[in-house]
Enzyme design. Structure first.
Site, PDB file in Angstrom:
ATOM      1  N   THR A  78       0.824  -1.204   0.000  1.00  0.00           N
ATOM      2  CA  THR A  78       0.000   0.000   0.000  1.00  0.00           C
ATOM      3  C   THR A  78       0.863   1.261   0.000  1.00  0.00           C
ATOM      4  O   THR A  78       2.010   1.237   0.469  1.00  0.00           O
ATOM      5  CB  THR A  78      -0.898  -0.003   1.262  1.00  0.00           C
ATOM      6  OG1 THR A  78      -1.500   1.265   1.421  1.00  0.00           O
ATOM      7  CG2 THR A  78      -0.099  -0.311   2.529  1.00  0.00           C
ATOM      8  N   ASP A  79       0.270   2.365  -0.457  1.00  0.00           N
ATOM      9  CA  ASP A  79       0.976   3.647  -0.371  1.00  0.00           C
ATOM     10  C   ASP A  79       1.041   4.166   1.069  1.00  0.00           C
ATOM     11  O   ASP A  79       1.804   5.088   1.374  1.00  0.00           O
ATOM     12  CB  ASP A  79       0.322   4.694  -1.291  1.00  0.00           C
ATOM     13  CG  ASP A  79      -1.145   4.970  -0.988  1.00  0.00           C
ATOM     14  OD1 ASP A  79      -1.693   4.352  -0.054  1.00  0.00           O
ATOM     15  OD2 ASP A  79      -1.743   5.808  -1.694  1.00  0.00           O
ATOM     16  N   GLU A  80       0.233   3.565   1.959  1.00  0.00           N
ATOM     17  CA  GLU A  80       0.190   4.084   3.330  1.00  0.00           C
ATOM     18  C   GLU A  80       1.505   3.888   4.085  1.00  0.00           C
ATOM     19  O   GLU A  80       1.735   4.527   5.104  1.00  0.00           O
ATOM     20  CB  GLU A  80      -0.953   3.433   4.124  1.00  0.00           C
ATOM     21  CG  GLU A  80      -2.307   3.767   3.537  1.00  0.00           C
ATOM     22  CD  GLU A  80      -3.465   3.616   4.510  1.00  0.00           C
ATOM     23  OE1 GLU A  80      -3.226   3.551   5.722  1.00  0.00           O
ATOM     24  OE2 GLU A  80      -4.599   3.586   4.037  1.00  0.00           O
TER      25      GLU A  80
ATOM     26  N   TYR B  22      -2.190  -0.408  11.092  1.00  0.00           N
ATOM     27  CA  TYR B  22      -2.326  -1.071   9.781  1.00  0.00           C
ATOM     28  C   TYR B  22      -1.096  -0.812   8.912  1.00  0.00           C
ATOM     29  O   TYR B  22      -0.447  -1.744   8.420  1.00  0.00           O
ATOM     30  CB  TYR B  22      -3.601  -0.592   9.058  1.00  0.00           C
ATOM     31  CG  TYR B  22      -3.553  -0.877   7.576  1.00  0.00           C
ATOM     32  CD1 TYR B  22      -3.555  -2.185   7.099  1.00  0.00           C
ATOM     33  CD2 TYR B  22      -3.451   0.161   6.641  1.00  0.00           C
ATOM     34  CE1 TYR B  22      -3.464  -2.459   5.739  1.00  0.00           C
ATOM     35  CE2 TYR B  22      -3.358  -0.104   5.279  1.00  0.00           C
ATOM     36  CZ  TYR B  22      -3.363  -1.413   4.836  1.00  0.00           C
ATOM     37  OH  TYR B  22      -3.260  -1.684   3.492  1.00  0.00           O
TER      38      TYR B  22
ATOM     39  N   LYS C 294       1.903  -3.313   7.468  1.00  0.00           N
ATOM     40  CA  LYS C 294       2.233  -3.497   6.049  1.00  0.00           C
ATOM     41  C   LYS C 294       3.708  -3.137   5.801  1.00  0.00           C
ATOM     42  O   LYS C 294       4.396  -3.811   5.035  1.00  0.00           O
ATOM     43  CB  LYS C 294       1.321  -2.649   5.151  1.00  0.00           C
ATOM     44  CG  LYS C 294      -0.119  -3.131   5.074  1.00  0.00           C
ATOM     45  CD  LYS C 294      -0.267  -4.538   4.501  1.00  0.00           C
ATOM     46  CE  LYS C 294      -0.064  -4.606   3.004  1.00  0.00           C
ATOM     47  NZ  LYS C 294      -0.284  -5.994   2.479  1.00  0.00           N
TER      48      LYS C 294
HETATM   49  O1  DAU Z   1      -4.164   4.030   0.379  1.00  0.00           O
HETATM   50  C1  DAU Z   1      -4.417   2.664   0.266  1.00  0.00           C
HETATM   51  C2  DAU Z   1      -5.284   2.231   1.413  1.00  0.00           C
HETATM   52  O2  DAU Z   1      -6.608   2.672   1.165  1.00  0.00           O
HETATM   53  C3  DAU Z   1      -5.259   0.731   1.646  1.00  0.00           C
HETATM   54  O3  DAU Z   1      -3.954   0.334   1.984  1.00  0.00           O
HETATM   55  C4  DAU Z   1      -6.213   0.378   2.799  1.00  0.00           C
HETATM   56  O4  DAU Z   1      -6.237  -1.017   2.991  1.00  0.00           O
HETATM   57  C5  DAU Z   1      -7.603   0.865   2.462  1.00  0.00           C
HETATM   58  O5  DAU Z   1      -8.484   0.592   3.530  1.00  0.00           O
HETATM   59  C6  DAU Z   1      -7.577   2.363   2.149  1.00  0.00           C
HETATM   60  O6  DAU Z   1      -7.322   3.111   3.354  1.00  0.00           O
HETATM   61  P1  DAU Z   1      -8.128   4.435   3.721  1.00  0.00           P
HETATM   62  O7  DAU Z   1      -8.102   4.591   5.193  1.00  0.00           O
HETATM   63  O8  DAU Z   1      -7.675   5.591   2.903  1.00  0.00           O
HETATM   64  O9  DAU Z   1      -9.613   4.029   3.192  1.00  0.00           O
HETATM   65  P2  DAU Z   1     -11.070   4.275   3.805  1.00  0.00           P
HETATM   66  O10 DAU Z   1     -12.043   3.898   2.737  1.00  0.00           O
HETATM   67  O11 DAU Z   1     -11.243   3.686   5.153  1.00  0.00           O
HETATM   68  O12 DAU Z   1     -11.115   5.848   3.974  1.00  0.00           O
HETATM   69  C7  DAU Z   1     -10.906   6.733   2.889  1.00  0.00           C
HETATM   70  C8  DAU Z   1     -10.915   8.129   3.446  1.00  0.00           C
HETATM   71  O13 DAU Z   1     -12.243   8.444   3.892  1.00  0.00           O
HETATM   72  C9  DAU Z   1     -10.027   8.306   4.663  1.00  0.00           C
HETATM   73  O14 DAU Z   1      -9.458   9.607   4.640  1.00  0.00           O
HETATM   74  C10 DAU Z   1     -10.993   8.191   5.848  1.00  0.00           C
HETATM   75  C11 DAU Z   1     -12.269   8.760   5.289  1.00  0.00           C
HETATM   76  N1  DAU Z   1     -13.521   8.186   5.831  1.00  0.00           N
HETATM   77  C12 DAU Z   1     -13.645   6.824   5.819  1.00  0.00           C
HETATM   78  C13 DAU Z   1     -14.800   6.240   6.299  1.00  0.00           C
HETATM   79  C14 DAU Z   1     -14.958   4.734   6.318  1.00  0.00           C
HETATM   80  C15 DAU Z   1     -14.532   9.016   6.263  1.00  0.00           C
HETATM   81  O15 DAU Z   1     -14.414  10.259   6.238  1.00  0.00           O
HETATM   82  N2  DAU Z   1     -15.677   8.435   6.735  1.00  0.00           N
HETATM   83  C16 DAU Z   1     -15.861   7.075   6.779  1.00  0.00           C
HETATM   84  O16 DAU Z   1     -16.931   6.604   7.243  1.00  0.00           O
END
Ligand code: DAU
Length: 345
Positions: free
Chosen positions: A113-115, A139, A143
């Site tokens: 991942t880029d994270e 997380y 990774k």
């Molecule tokens: O960058 C790659 C990564 O992208 C992967 O390595 C991870 O496995 C994957 O889960 C994803 O991580 P994020 O934390 O960026 O994805 P997430 O969909 O959880 O959240 C995207 C963005 O939206 C993040 O800034 C948090 C925000 N968010 C997320 C949720 C679930 C909200 O504002 N509200 C929410 O309810």
């Protein structure tokens, strides 16, 4: 399996909360496909599979992936992402390098991942493969640890490894805890759309098939021991993603009267503004502000370019969720998990 029809594919999956065997329905009857229910931490099982099926290429997608869950329960991340990767590496080394089944042209590809690179300010240049690792969540730390182990197994033991570091994926079969599918399904259920903090965090979104395409190129032409960034050059603030999806869903309701019958509680069904569901909530602890991938190396060396534009990819994704309600309903009410438990225990 579409592209390499003569190849045998063995899928190993522990079918934990986000694993869903229904996602493999389109290949389950293919005679070159084998499904194995099992854990990447089970070294004897991995060794047995590598030998029994004469496997020469291992693509390691398995991970605990949800940042929020790593904050409330990091143990599973350490176990699966670090110990799991270490176990796969040990098994691969034993079979491919040390045993009676040595395969010179083997490949261990690690999907990361880029994270692992940490966070960027609005003006920082995007992450390259040379950006120093600076993971901020349990997380991303798990990774990063697994990336280092993969690297070490190449440098110390000569295992043929490659690693890809990808930005945020979206598309069909995305588990509805992640932002994009969560927003689509909440709109249909007339539930709040939770925005963490100020909603100005930026992610670089890539259609899932473009990620798979990038991995394929790394497998075919990537240099052993190298990392390759895969990204869409497609940065969006979270709040803009959410308003874009709201508008797309509203438009679908305007042109498809069947949706009004199927989702009578949705605001879009009664021509009300979906964006009123947006609710600002407490920020994620340690929330990374911005991710952006510089994929120049992958573009130049491997000829990689994403094929899907964000406009077409997000429209396809919204359509997929509208057309596959039974999939996400069973995922959300947990009934698919009871079915898995019945089949696999
Ligand atoms: O960058 C790659 C990564 O992208 C992967 O390595 C991870 O496995 C994957 O889960 C994803 O991580 P994020 O934390 O960026 O994805 P997430 O969909 O959880 O959240 C995207 C963005 O939206 C993040 O800034 C948090 C925000 N968010 C997320 C949720 C679930 C909200 O504002 N509200 C929410 O309810």
């Amino acid at each position: 399996m579409d592209k390499y029809q003569a190849d045998k594919v063995v899928v190993l999956d522990a079918l934990t909360y986000a694993g869903n065997i229904a996602n493999l329905d389109n290949v389950k009857n293919n005679e070159n496909f084998i499904f194995v229910h099992g854990d990447i931490c089970d070294q004897p099982l991995i060794e047995e599979l590598l030998v029994e099926h004469g496997i020469d290429t291992l693509v390691h997608f398995a991970a605990e992936s949800h940042v929020d869950r790593s904050i409330t329960g990091p143990d599973a991340f350490i176990e699966t992402n670090i110990i799991g990767t270490y176990t796969l590496l040990k098994a691969a080394k034993k079979v491919w390098l040390d045993g009676d089944n040595v395969i010179d042209g083997h490949r261990f590809h690690h999907v990361s991942t880029d994270e692992v690179y940490g966070t960027l300010s609005a003006t920082d240049p995007a992450f390259t493969e040379d950006t120093a690792y600076a993971p901020n969540s349990p997380y991303s730390a798990s990774k990063a640890a697994s990336d280092h182990l993969v690297r070490a197994y190449h440098h110390t033991f000569g295992l043929n490894v490659t690693t890809s570091n990808c930005s945020n994926n979206y598309g069909p079969f995305h588990f509805p805890e992640k932002l994009i599918p969560l927003v689509i399904t909440n709109i249909l259920h007339d539930k709040e759309l939770p925005i963490y903090g100020d909603g100005q965090q930026i992610r670089d979104w890539l259609y899932v098939e473009d990620h798979a395409y990038g991995i394929d190129l790394v497998l075919q032409s990537g240099r052993i021991g190298e990392n390759y960034n895969i990204g869409g050059n497609n940065e969006w603030a979270n709040i803009d993603i959410v308003t874009t999806i709201s508008k797309l869903v509203e438009r679908e309701f305007e042109t498809n009267s069947d949706l009004v019958i199927r989702f009578p509680n949705a605001k879009a069904a009664i021509a009300q503004n979906t964006e009123s569901l947006i609710t600002y909530v407490k920020d994620r602890p340690g929330h990374d502000r911005r991710y952006a991938i510089d994929a120049t190396k992958t573009n130049d060396e491997l000829g990689y370019q994403p094929r899907e534009s964000f406009e077409s990819g997000i429209a396809k994704t919204v359509q997929w969720y509208l057309n596959n309600e039974s999939w996400w309903q069973s995922v959300m009410d947990g009934s698919y998990q009871s079915w898995i438990a019945e089949q696999y225990t």
